[in-house]
Design a protein around this motif. Sequence first.
Motif, PDB file in Angstrom:
ATOM      1  N   UNK A  21      -7.100  -1.143   5.746  1.00 60.14           N
ATOM      2  CA  UNK A  21      -6.874   0.257   5.367  1.00 60.14           C
ATOM      3  C   UNK A  21      -5.497   0.516   4.765  1.00 60.14           C
ATOM      4  N   UNK A  22      -4.460  -0.065   5.319  1.00 68.25           N
ATOM      5  CA  UNK A  22      -3.108   0.199   4.815  1.00 68.25           C
ATOM      6  C   UNK A  22      -2.926  -0.328   3.385  1.00 68.25           C
ATOM      7  N   UNK A  23      -3.365  -1.542   3.127  1.00 70.68           N
ATOM      8  CA  UNK A  23      -3.248  -2.105   1.786  1.00 70.68           C
ATOM      9  C   UNK A  23      -4.149  -1.350   0.805  1.00 70.68           C
ATOM     10  N   UNK A  24      -5.328  -0.951   1.260  1.00 72.57           N
ATOM     11  CA  UNK A  24      -6.222  -0.161   0.414  1.00 72.57           C
ATOM     12  C   UNK A  24      -5.555   1.166   0.046  1.00 72.57           C
ATOM     13  N   UNK A  25      -4.916   1.812   0.994  1.00 76.06           N
ATOM     14  CA  UNK A  25      -4.209   3.068   0.730  1.00 76.06           C
ATOM     15  C   UNK A  25      -3.109   2.861  -0.307  1.00 76.06           C
ATOM     16  N   UNK A  26      -2.336   1.790  -0.167  1.00 71.81           N
ATOM     17  CA  UNK A  26      -1.284   1.498  -1.142  1.00 71.81           C
ATOM     18  C   UNK A  26      -1.879   1.300  -2.536  1.00 71.81           C
ATOM     19  N   UNK A  27      -2.991   0.581  -2.627  1.00 71.61           N
ATOM     20  CA  UNK A  27      -3.632   0.359  -3.913  1.00 71.61           C
ATOM     21  C   UNK A  27      -4.128   1.675  -4.511  1.00 71.61           C
ATOM     22  N   UNK A  28      -4.753   2.508  -3.700  1.00 75.39           N
ATOM     23  CA  UNK A  28      -5.258   3.797  -4.190  1.00 75.39           C
ATOM     24  C   UNK A  28      -4.108   4.658  -4.708  1.00 75.39           C
ATOM     25  N   UNK A  29      -3.002   4.652  -3.997  1.00 73.95           N
ATOM     26  CA  UNK A  29      -1.856   5.459  -4.411  1.00 73.95           C
ATOM     27  C   UNK A  29      -1.236   4.951  -5.711  1.00 73.95           C
TER      28      UNK A  29
END
Length: 79
Positions: A21-29
């Motif tokens: 989730x954390x890496x996915x959030x960074x990618x989305x941002x």
Amino acid sequence: MPIIYTDELARFDGIASVEEAELLLEWVQTHPHGAADLAACTHLHAADLQVLMAGAVRIAAWPTDDTLRSWLGCALTPT
């Protein structure tokens, strides 16, 4: 790796757990126009789902599993 990232696409493969989730959030941002390819996804943790929902990520391909596709379709399809 359950999610493979490019500039345009986050490709989910197998089980996407809470750890992603954390890496996915960074990618989305950092890739606000990116899309998610869920075709090979077999399980999506609620934290990952929340990131996709909050980021209004476009879905490039839905899961091939009918049950998962139906469940995610309800959550990720804009009304």
